[in-house]
Enzyme design. Structure first.
Site, PDB file in Angstrom:
ATOM      1  N   ARG A 224       0.851  -1.191   0.000  1.00  0.00           N
ATOM      2  CA  ARG A 224       0.000   0.000   0.000  1.00  0.00           C
ATOM      3  C   ARG A 224       0.889   1.245   0.000  1.00  0.00           C
ATOM      4  O   ARG A 224       1.936   1.278   0.653  1.00  0.00           O
ATOM      5  CB  ARG A 224      -0.897   0.031   1.233  1.00  0.00           C
ATOM      6  CG  ARG A 224      -2.096  -0.896   1.142  1.00  0.00           C
ATOM      7  CD  ARG A 224      -3.123  -0.387   0.125  1.00  0.00           C
ATOM      8  NE  ARG A 224      -4.320  -1.193   0.091  1.00  0.00           N
ATOM      9  CZ  ARG A 224      -4.553  -2.185  -0.777  1.00  0.00           C
ATOM     10  NH1 ARG A 224      -3.640  -2.509  -1.671  1.00  0.00           N
ATOM     11  NH2 ARG A 224      -5.694  -2.845  -0.752  1.00  0.00           N
ATOM     12  N   HIS A 272      -1.284   0.749  -9.754  1.00  0.00           N
ATOM     13  CA  HIS A 272      -1.986  -0.182  -8.860  1.00  0.00           C
ATOM     14  C   HIS A 272      -2.688  -1.291  -9.661  1.00  0.00           C
ATOM     15  O   HIS A 272      -3.895  -1.491  -9.547  1.00  0.00           O
ATOM     16  CB  HIS A 272      -3.003   0.576  -7.985  1.00  0.00           C
ATOM     17  CG  HIS A 272      -3.412  -0.178  -6.749  1.00  0.00           C
ATOM     18  ND1 HIS A 272      -3.609   0.409  -5.534  1.00  0.00           N
ATOM     19  CD2 HIS A 272      -3.670  -1.495  -6.555  1.00  0.00           C
ATOM     20  CE1 HIS A 272      -3.981  -0.498  -4.643  1.00  0.00           C
ATOM     21  NE2 HIS A 272      -4.029  -1.678  -5.251  1.00  0.00           N
TER      22      HIS A 272
HETATM   23  P1  NDP Z   1      -2.502 -11.604   4.321  1.00  0.00           P
HETATM   24  O1  NDP Z   1      -3.337 -11.026   5.398  1.00  0.00           O
HETATM   25  O2  NDP Z   1      -2.787 -12.992   3.841  1.00  0.00           O
HETATM   26  O3  NDP Z   1      -0.964 -11.586   4.768  1.00  0.00           O
HETATM   27  C1  NDP Z   1      -0.385 -10.476   5.371  1.00  0.00           C
HETATM   28  C2  NDP Z   1       1.033 -10.825   5.788  1.00  0.00           C
HETATM   29  O4  NDP Z   1       1.665  -9.659   6.312  1.00  0.00           O
HETATM   30  C3  NDP Z   1       1.088 -11.898   6.882  1.00  0.00           C
HETATM   31  O5  NDP Z   1       2.166 -12.769   6.682  1.00  0.00           O
HETATM   32  C4  NDP Z   1       1.323 -11.065   8.149  1.00  0.00           C
HETATM   33  O6  NDP Z   1       1.987 -11.748   9.194  1.00  0.00           O
HETATM   34  C5  NDP Z   1       2.199  -9.973   7.595  1.00  0.00           C
HETATM   35  N1  NDP Z   1       2.164  -8.794   8.465  1.00  0.00           N
HETATM   36  C6  NDP Z   1       1.127  -7.979   8.733  1.00  0.00           C
HETATM   37  N2  NDP Z   1       1.480  -7.024   9.603  1.00  0.00           N
HETATM   38  C7  NDP Z   1       2.764  -7.257   9.913  1.00  0.00           C
HETATM   39  C8  NDP Z   1       3.694  -6.634  10.770  1.00  0.00           C
HETATM   40  N3  NDP Z   1       3.364  -5.564  11.520  1.00  0.00           N
HETATM   41  N4  NDP Z   1       4.931  -7.149  10.861  1.00  0.00           N
HETATM   42  C9  NDP Z   1       5.280  -8.233  10.135  1.00  0.00           C
HETATM   43  N5  NDP Z   1       4.441  -8.873   9.289  1.00  0.00           N
HETATM   44  C10 NDP Z   1       3.207  -8.385   9.194  1.00  0.00           C
HETATM   45  O7  NDP Z   1      -2.554 -10.574   3.109  1.00  0.00           O
HETATM   46  P2  NDP Z   1      -2.374 -10.857   1.537  1.00  0.00           P
HETATM   47  O8  NDP Z   1      -1.108 -11.592   1.319  1.00  0.00           O
HETATM   48  O9  NDP Z   1      -3.607 -11.436   0.975  1.00  0.00           O
HETATM   49  O10 NDP Z   1      -2.274  -9.345   0.980  1.00  0.00           O
HETATM   50  C11 NDP Z   1      -1.275  -8.481   1.467  1.00  0.00           C
HETATM   51  C12 NDP Z   1      -1.523  -7.067   0.973  1.00  0.00           C
HETATM   52  O11 NDP Z   1      -1.216  -6.944  -0.406  1.00  0.00           O
HETATM   53  C13 NDP Z   1      -2.959  -6.550   1.042  1.00  0.00           C
HETATM   54  O12 NDP Z   1      -3.315  -6.197   2.356  1.00  0.00           O
HETATM   55  C14 NDP Z   1      -2.898  -5.354   0.126  1.00  0.00           C
HETATM   56  O13 NDP Z   1      -2.461  -4.225   0.845  1.00  0.00           O
HETATM   57  C15 NDP Z   1      -1.817  -5.747  -0.879  1.00  0.00           C
HETATM   58  N6  NDP Z   1      -2.397  -5.994  -2.206  1.00  0.00           N
HETATM   59  C16 NDP Z   1      -1.976  -5.228  -3.259  1.00  0.00           C
HETATM   60  C17 NDP Z   1      -2.474  -5.437  -4.517  1.00  0.00           C
HETATM   61  C18 NDP Z   1      -1.980  -4.644  -5.681  1.00  0.00           C
HETATM   62  O14 NDP Z   1      -2.543  -4.755  -6.771  1.00  0.00           O
HETATM   63  N7  NDP Z   1      -0.940  -3.846  -5.524  1.00  0.00           N
HETATM   64  C19 NDP Z   1      -3.477  -6.469  -4.781  1.00  0.00           C
HETATM   65  C20 NDP Z   1      -3.837  -7.231  -3.623  1.00  0.00           C
HETATM   66  C21 NDP Z   1      -3.312  -6.988  -2.393  1.00  0.00           C
HETATM   67  P3  NDP Z   1       1.351 -13.072   9.861  1.00  0.00           P
HETATM   68  O15 NDP Z   1       1.571 -14.154   8.835  1.00  0.00           O
HETATM   69  O16 NDP Z   1       2.141 -13.291  11.075  1.00  0.00           O
HETATM   70  O17 NDP Z   1      -0.105 -12.761  10.092  1.00  0.00           O
HETATM   71  C1  OXD Z   2      -6.482  -5.334  -3.268  1.00  0.00           C
HETATM   72  C2  OXD Z   2      -5.885  -4.431  -4.241  1.00  0.00           C
HETATM   73  O1  OXD Z   2      -6.343  -5.118  -2.052  1.00  0.00           O
HETATM   74  O2  OXD Z   2      -6.284  -4.470  -5.417  1.00  0.00           O
HETATM   75  O3  OXD Z   2      -7.100  -6.328  -3.694  1.00  0.00           O
HETATM   76  O4  OXD Z   2      -4.991  -3.675  -3.894  1.00  0.00           O
END
Ligand code: NDP
Ligand code: OXD
Length: 309
Positions: A224, A272
């Site tokens: 993000r 994005h």
């Molecule tokens: P998940 O919730 O499945 O995974 C999030 C990961 O981040 C987990 O491993 C979590 O740790 C880790 N995490 C969260 N907070 C912290 C922290 N403070 N310190 C260390 N690790 C942390 O999310 P997704 O993989 O499905 O998606 C991740 C992000 O990707 C979305 O939230 C979105 O912002 C972004 N995204 C971007 C897109 C784009 O087109 N650019 C499209 C889709 C998503 P733990 O395993 O311990 O819970």
């Molecule tokens: C999502 C994105 O969160 O598109 O799915 O960023």
């Protein structure tokens, strides 16, 4: 009849409508702002949710995010008892895998440098390194981080990941929490951010983090925009601490035309698009979760309010 409200891109909403008509004719599927009788609304799927969700829809049962992230939701506006469910569907995952592989390979094979050289009619080979000699690190080991690492491993990259809780992933060196962040960064030549936006991750791609990477490291940011400190990135690029950066997310989106990142020779920006929710597979994922909710089973992708993702 219960009503399902879709509040996101209307063209994609039409695709959802077809899937709902085929799979759940008993549900009155509507696209915002055509909400019908608010008292009938049981489900809401939104990218940007309306204000006063609970007051507006007194019988709402489940709120779905049409994206993987939920940072656009004011979590306090969704009542505690109401499940908030993020999008986990194969279209998002596969799109992100393609973008991540493309970006990591581009940095690994020096493509930004060759683009700059071509602009100068400059033919200068750079010593080729094999994937096994390149250390890739992924911030975030969730549904996206794990899928990306599985594909990157198949090229032979030396892979590591960082998450909040300790993870164990075949072929990936896993680091967890603030205590292990520096060790993870110190061994990372190409850093890929796939973290959700929370109070803890806001602004974390900053000078301190860049300085903990080996000099000249590459950055791919697809988490993000608010996680990235622009001024610190520009300084790190100009000093050579960061070699090249590929940014799919910025803050704001789009960047103002005069933002220096647009024209920086070491920055590639995409709007994005790393991945996009696919209407057909997303609607199927939501229908599956509706069935789970109606049968009293756990839904997939339930947001943990305390963690914020
Ligand atoms: P998940 O919730 O499945 O995974 C999030 C990961 O981040 C987990 O491993 C979590 O740790 C880790 N995490 C969260 N907070 C912290 C922290 N403070 N310190 C260390 N690790 C942390 O999310 P997704 O993989 O499905 O998606 C991740 C992000 O990707 C979305 O939230 C979105 O912002 C972004 N995204 C971007 C897109 C784009 O087109 N650019 C499209 C889709 C998503 P733990 O395993 O311990 O819970
Ligand atoms: C999502 C994105 O969160 O598109 O799915 O960023």
């Amino acid at each position: 009849m219960s009503t399902f409200i879709y509040k996101a891109d209307p063209a994609r909403g039409q695709e959802w409508a077809k899937v709902f008509a085929r799979e759940r004719a008993d549900v009155d599927f509507r696209i915002w702002p055509d909400i019908g009788d608010p008292a009938q609304v049981r489900y809401l799927a939104a990218w940007e949710p309306p204000e006063d969700i609970a007051q507006r829809f007194p019988n709402l049962q489940v709120v779905f995010s049409t994206g993987a992230g939920v940072d656009q939701f004011n979590l306090k506006s969704v009542p505690e008892h109401m499940p908030l469910v993020r999008m986990i569907e194969p279209g998002i995952v596969e799109g992100m895998v393609e973008y991540a592989v493309f970006s990591v390979l581009a940095l690994h094979r020096d493509m930004p440098a060759y683009r700059r050289q071509q602009a100068q009619s400059n033919w200068s080979p750079i010593q080729v390194r094999l994937a096994q000699e390149r250390r890739v690190g992924v911030l975030g080991l969730g549904s996206l981080g794990q899928a990306v690492l599985a594909r990157l491993r198949s090229f032979g990259f030396d892979c590591a990941g960082w998450s909040r809780s300790q993870r164990s992933i075949d072929g990936v060196t896993c680091y967890a929490g603030q205590a292990e962040l520096n060790a993870f960064l110190a061994r990372t030549d190409i850093l890929l951010c796939l973290l959700p936006l929370t109070d803890e991750t806001r602004g974390m791609l900053d000078a301190r983090l860049f300085n903990a990477l080996p000099r000249g490291a590459g950055l791919v940011h697809a988490g993000r925009g608010q996680q990235l400190n622009h001024a610190d990135l520009l300084a790190a690029l100009d000093s050579g601490q960061i070699g090249d950066a590929i940014l799919d997310v910025t803050h704001p989106e789009p960047l103002p035309a005069d933002n220096p990142l647009w024209r920086h020779p070491r920055v590639w920006i995409t709007p994005h698009i790393a991945s996009m929710t696919r209407p057909d597979t997303a609607a199927m994922a939501v229908l599956d979760n509706m069935r789970r909710h109606e049968n009293g089973e756990p839904v997939i992708g339930l947001v943990d309010r305390a963690k914020g993702y």
